[in-house]
Design an enzyme around this catalytic site. Structure first.
Site, short mmCIF file in Angstrom:
data_model
loop_
_atom_site.label_atom_id
_atom_site.label_comp_id
_atom_site.label_asym_id
_atom_site.label_seq_id
_atom_site.Cartn_x
_atom_site.Cartn_y
_atom_site.Cartn_z
N GLU A 67 34.67 1.82 -0.40
CA GLU A 67 34.68 2.12 0.42
C GLU A 67 34.56 3.84 0.91
O GLU A 67 34.34 3.78 1.26
CB GLU A 67 35.51 1.53 1.20
CG GLU A 67 35.42 -0.03 2.29
CD GLU A 67 35.77 -0.65 0.60
OE1 GLU A 67 35.36 -2.37 1.20
OE2 GLU A 67 36.50 -0.21 0.24
N HIS A 136 42.58 -9.76 6.75
CA HIS A 136 41.59 -9.81 6.86
C HIS A 136 41.17 -9.64 9.05
O HIS A 136 40.47 -9.92 8.51
CB HIS A 136 39.88 -10.92 6.07
CG HIS A 136 40.43 -10.56 5.12
ND1 HIS A 136 41.07 -10.77 3.92
CD2 HIS A 136 39.14 -10.30 4.23
CE1 HIS A 136 40.69 -10.37 2.93
NE2 HIS A 136 39.25 -10.27 3.14
#
Length: 340
Positions: A67, A136
């Site tokens: 990322e 998540h």
């Protein structure tokens, strides 16, 4: 002259986002997309479906699981005149790339004295409710909204999702576009039917930073964003059966924050409940309540907030469902206001 009524065309948020990106890519060669599994797969949450087939791998780029690398690359591309739309698959992953987001994406325009703009969109999924654990399932709305230099928006329905995505891509500022997984229309995540609404085929913009009253009322104002809007609408229908008229406000945007719409609503109702799937403390709920109180709005009862408790998100379904906001918790908050 007879006007032809536009045929109803209901889309999920996922399809509305994909359509918005595709329309902007067709009219502006500077727009391109990067992220993990956003190419041939079409995105884990469906919001880039069909883009790779139409535009190819040069403009729809699957990236390695790094990322920091691909968000940093997007900042550089935006600073050089491109318009990247980059996906951080889960907002929970921001920890590994926050330097690229906040110290570069959000600040480069300021650092350059306004000479370098960063016209990029960082889209990222939020929310839980489907037992995906504490890494998540978060919303962390306030984490991003707290930091100046970038706009932060979050739609609750497909019409807003398309118009806000187009507005975000066209905006010269960096925009964080937060979409709630449970509202995407992906069956395996659950489907909120009220998020699937009519979406015009033509391109259009929804103004960033402008809230909307989704249900008028006179007795209490319920303010929410993404899933909180739908919890509020469900609670409002139940309260209506009890003779209570609830007004529901969809913030749509956290930065800029439309305080005026909220304040005007609470002036009318005199009561305020704020709903957010983000954590209870130091969050959007507190900011909305503070804004109303600082404006000197007369209140009939102390404001209430319905938010996620200050705990890591549990994996076990019964524990997670206990922690999530719900229409029942909103009604309990209203009843507490009556007791006070």
């Amino acid at each position: 002259m007879t006007q032809v009524k536009e045929k109803e065309r209901k889309l999920t948020i996922a399809r509305a986002m994909a359509e918005a990106i595709a329309q902007e890519m067709r009219t502006d060669d500077k727009v391109f997309v990067m992220g993990e599994d956003i190419g041939e797969l079409g995105g884990v949450f469906g919001n880039t479906r069909g883009l790779h087939e139409e535009f190819g791998g040069e403009r729809v780029r699957d990236t390695p699981i790094s990322e920091t690398a691909f968000i940093g690359a997007a900042v550089g591309a935006a600073s050089d005149g491109m318009k990247p739309v980059v996906e951080l698959m889960f907002v929970d992953f921001f920890g590994v790339c926050f330097d690229a987001i906040y110290n570069m994406m959000a600040k480069n325009t300021y650092f350059s004295g306004g000479n370098v703009t960063v016209p990029m969109v960082l889209m990222t999924s939020t929310g839980g409710g489907y037992s995906d654990g504490g890494q998540h399932s978060q919303c962390v709305h306030a984490t991003f909204a707290h930091l100046p230099g970038m706009k932060v928006v979050a739609p609750s329905n497909a019409y807003d999702a398309k118009g806000m995505m187009i507005a975000a891509i066209r905006d010269p500022n960096p925009v964080v576009f937060m979409f709630h997984k449970a509202l995407q229309g992906m069956g395996w995540l659950g489907t909120e039917k009220e998020a699937i609404v009519h979406v015009p085929e033509a391109a259009y913009e929804v103004e960033l930073g402008k809230a909307v009253v989704t249900r008028p009322g006179t007795d209490v104002t319920i303010v929410g964003i993404t899933s909180g809007v739908h919890f509020g609408l469900k609670a409002a229908r139940i309260l209506e059966e009890q003779g209570v008229s609830a007004e529901v406000v969809d913030l749509r945007s956290l930065a800029p924050l439309d305080r005026d719409t909220v304040i005007e609503s609470v002036k009318k109702t005199g009561r305020l409940i704020v709903v957010d799937e983000d954590y209870h403390s130091y969050g959007m709920t507190a900011e909305i309540i503070a804004s109303v109180v600082e404006a000197g709005v007369p209140l009939k009862a102390a404001p209430q907030r319905v938010a996620y408790p200050d705990i890591p998100i549990p994996f076990a379904r019964p524990m997670e469902q206990w922690a999530l906001p719900s229409p029942e918790k909103i009604i309990a908050a209203f009843n507490k206001m009556k007791e006070d």
